[in-house]
Scaffold this motif. Sequence first.
Motif, PDB file in Angstrom:
ATOM      1  N   GLY A  40      23.670   9.576  15.863  1.00  0.00           N
ATOM      2  CA  GLY A  40      23.759   8.409  14.993  1.00  0.00           C
ATOM      3  C   GLY A  40      22.697   7.373  15.319  1.00  0.00           C
ATOM      4  N   ILE A  41      22.488   7.116  16.599  1.00  0.00           N
ATOM      5  CA  ILE A  41      21.461   6.164  17.013  1.00  0.00           C
ATOM      6  C   ILE A  41      20.082   6.663  16.588  1.00  0.00           C
ATOM      7  CG2 ILE A  41      20.297   5.135  19.014  1.00  0.00           C
ATOM      8  CD1 ILE A  41      23.131   5.109  20.359  1.00  0.00           C
ATOM      9  N   GLN A  42      19.817   7.951  16.786  1.00  0.00           N
ATOM     10  CA  GLN A  42      18.532   8.526  16.380  1.00  0.00           C
ATOM     11  C   GLN A  42      18.302   8.363  14.875  1.00  0.00           C
ATOM     12  OE1 GLN A  42      18.647  12.590  17.707  1.00  0.00           O
ATOM     13  NE2 GLN A  42      18.184  12.047  19.829  1.00  0.00           N
ATOM     14  N   LEU A  43      19.332   8.632  14.068  1.00  0.00           N
ATOM     15  CA  LEU A  43      19.202   8.484  12.615  1.00  0.00           C
ATOM     16  C   LEU A  43      18.991   7.022  12.221  1.00  0.00           C
ATOM     17  CD1 LEU A  43      21.893  11.001  11.305  1.00  0.00           C
ATOM     18  CD2 LEU A  43      19.408  11.181  11.075  1.00  0.00           C
ATOM     19  N   ALA A  44      19.664   6.118  12.911  1.00  0.00           N
ATOM     20  CA  ALA A  44      19.483   4.695  12.618  1.00  0.00           C
ATOM     21  C   ALA A  44      18.048   4.267  12.918  1.00  0.00           C
ATOM     22  CB  ALA A  44      20.469   3.858  13.429  1.00  0.00           C
ATOM     23  N   LEU A  45      17.491   4.717  14.038  1.00  0.00           N
ATOM     24  CA  LEU A  45      16.116   4.376  14.387  1.00  0.00           C
ATOM     25  C   LEU A  45      15.122   4.952  13.385  1.00  0.00           C
ATOM     26  CD1 LEU A  45      16.217   4.957  18.255  1.00  0.00           C
ATOM     27  CD2 LEU A  45      16.157   2.779  17.047  1.00  0.00           C
ATOM     28  N   LYS A  46      15.420   6.125  12.876  1.00  0.00           N
ATOM     29  CA  LYS A  46      14.520   6.795  11.936  1.00  0.00           C
ATOM     30  C   LYS A  46      14.585   6.189  10.538  1.00  0.00           C
ATOM     31  CE  LYS A  46      13.425  11.352  10.069  1.00  0.00           C
ATOM     32  NZ  LYS A  46      13.754  12.789  10.109  1.00  0.00           N
ATOM     33  N   HIS A  47      15.803   5.850  10.054  1.00  0.00           N
ATOM     34  CA  HIS A  47      15.984   5.475   8.649  1.00  0.00           C
ATOM     35  C   HIS A  47      16.284   3.990   8.413  1.00  0.00           C
ATOM     36  CE1 HIS A  47      15.802   9.658   7.506  1.00  0.00           C
ATOM     37  NE2 HIS A  47      16.717   9.950   8.414  1.00  0.00           N
ATOM     38  N   HIS A  48      16.632   3.237   9.445  1.00  0.00           N
ATOM     39  CA  HIS A  48      16.972   1.811   9.320  1.00  0.00           C
ATOM     40  C   HIS A  48      17.904   1.555   8.127  1.00  0.00           C
ATOM     41  CE1 HIS A  48      14.326   0.371  12.505  1.00  0.00           C
ATOM     42  NE2 HIS A  48      13.534   1.353  12.134  1.00  0.00           N
ATOM     43  N   PRO A  49      19.124   2.089   8.189  1.00  0.00           N
ATOM     44  CA  PRO A  49      20.051   1.951   7.057  1.00  0.00           C
ATOM     45  C   PRO A  49      20.501   0.509   6.851  1.00  0.00           C
ATOM     46  CG  PRO A  49      21.186   2.827   8.964  1.00  0.00           C
ATOM     47  CD  PRO A  49      19.731   2.772   9.319  1.00  0.00           C
ATOM     48  N   GLN A  50      20.902   0.212   5.610  1.00  0.00           N
ATOM     49  CA  GLN A  50      21.439  -1.109   5.295  1.00  0.00           C
ATOM     50  C   GLN A  50      22.855  -1.263   5.819  1.00  0.00           C
ATOM     51  OE1 GLN A  50      20.825  -1.109   1.003  1.00  0.00           O
ATOM     52  NE2 GLN A  50      19.683  -3.007   1.308  1.00  0.00           N
ATOM     53  N   LEU A  51      23.625  -0.175   5.767  1.00  0.00           N
ATOM     54  CA  LEU A  51      25.019  -0.192   6.204  1.00  0.00           C
ATOM     55  C   LEU A  51      25.259   0.968   7.158  1.00  0.00           C
ATOM     56  CD1 LEU A  51      27.962  -1.232   6.032  1.00  0.00           C
ATOM     57  CD2 LEU A  51      28.248   0.238   4.012  1.00  0.00           C
ATOM     58  N   VAL A  52      25.932   0.676   8.272  1.00  0.00           N
ATOM     59  CA  VAL A  52      26.312   1.706   9.239  1.00  0.00           C
ATOM     60  C   VAL A  52      27.818   1.601   9.434  1.00  0.00           C
ATOM     61  CG1 VAL A  52      25.999   2.594  11.580  1.00  0.00           C
ATOM     62  CG2 VAL A  52      24.086   1.463  10.407  1.00  0.00           C
ATOM     63  N   ILE A  53      28.516   2.704   9.218  1.00  0.00           N
ATOM     64  CA  ILE A  53      29.955   2.771   9.446  1.00  0.00           C
ATOM     65  C   ILE A  53      30.175   3.626  10.681  1.00  0.00           C
ATOM     66  CG2 ILE A  53      32.181   3.490   8.509  1.00  0.00           C
ATOM     67  CD1 ILE A  53      31.024   3.023   5.702  1.00  0.00           C
ATOM     68  N   ILE A  79      27.129  -3.598   9.971  1.00  0.00           N
ATOM     69  CA  ILE A  79      27.842  -2.570  10.707  1.00  0.00           C
ATOM     70  C   ILE A  79      29.346  -2.778  10.541  1.00  0.00           C
ATOM     71  CG2 ILE A  79      28.269  -1.539  12.975  1.00  0.00           C
ATOM     72  CD1 ILE A  79      25.455  -2.474  13.770  1.00  0.00           C
ATOM     73  N   LEU A  80      30.009  -1.694  10.180  1.00  0.00           N
ATOM     74  CA  LEU A  80      31.464  -1.698  10.060  1.00  0.00           C
ATOM     75  C   LEU A  80      32.000  -0.702  11.077  1.00  0.00           C
ATOM     76  CD1 LEU A  80      34.139  -2.366   8.593  1.00  0.00           C
ATOM     77  CD2 LEU A  80      33.613  -0.450   7.064  1.00  0.00           C
ATOM     78  N   GLY A  81      32.775  -1.183  12.023  1.00  0.00           N
ATOM     79  CA  GLY A  81      33.398  -0.334  13.020  1.00  0.00           C
ATOM     80  C   GLY A  81      34.875  -0.168  12.733  1.00  0.00           C
ATOM     81  N   TYR A  82      35.425   1.003  13.019  1.00  0.00           N
ATOM     82  CA  TYR A  82      36.834   1.251  12.781  1.00  0.00           C
ATOM     83  C   TYR A  82      37.371   2.269  13.787  1.00  0.00           C
ATOM     84  CZ  TYR A  82      35.597   5.696  10.745  1.00  0.00           C
ATOM     85  OH  TYR A  82      35.122   6.951  10.573  1.00  0.00           O
ATOM     86  N   SER A  83      38.666   2.331  13.870  1.00  0.00           N
ATOM     87  CA  SER A  83      39.341   3.317  14.703  1.00  0.00           C
ATOM     88  C   SER A  83      40.691   3.599  14.114  1.00  0.00           C
ATOM     89  CB  SER A  83      39.487   2.785  16.127  1.00  0.00           C
ATOM     90  OG  SER A  83      40.100   3.762  16.943  1.00  0.00           O
ATOM     91  N   PHE A  84      41.161   4.810  14.307  1.00  0.00           N
ATOM     92  CA  PHE A  84      42.491   5.159  13.789  1.00  0.00           C
ATOM     93  C   PHE A  84      43.535   4.760  14.787  1.00  0.00           C
ATOM     94  CE2 PHE A  84      39.950   7.903  11.075  1.00  0.00           C
ATOM     95  CZ  PHE A  84      40.518   7.587   9.862  1.00  0.00           C
TER      96      PHE A  84
END
Length: 84
Positions: A40-53, A79-84
């Motif tokens: 996930g961190i690698q993809l964020a660095l590569k694509h710089h998303p507007q929203l990360v869940i 960034i939206l964080g969640y947990s069940f």
Amino acid sequence: MTLHQSLLVIDDHNMVVNGIKLLIGDQFEHFYHANDGATGIQLALKHHPQLVIVDYMLPDLTGEAVTREVRYHCPGARILGYSF
């Protein structure tokens, strides 16, 4: 409808990823997902998303650690964080 740039979902449960994609994926030009924090961190660095869940409980890192890294490298991302 105006499309947002990109969404990154970081969750180790494909059913959750698919559900998010089904619910809001069509609102984004690009949809990325990772099943663990490091990827996930690698993809964020590569694509710089507007929203990360981010799921808080990942197999390799905590959601808190992932959020901290993404926030550092992609300060404009929501960034939206969640947990069940």
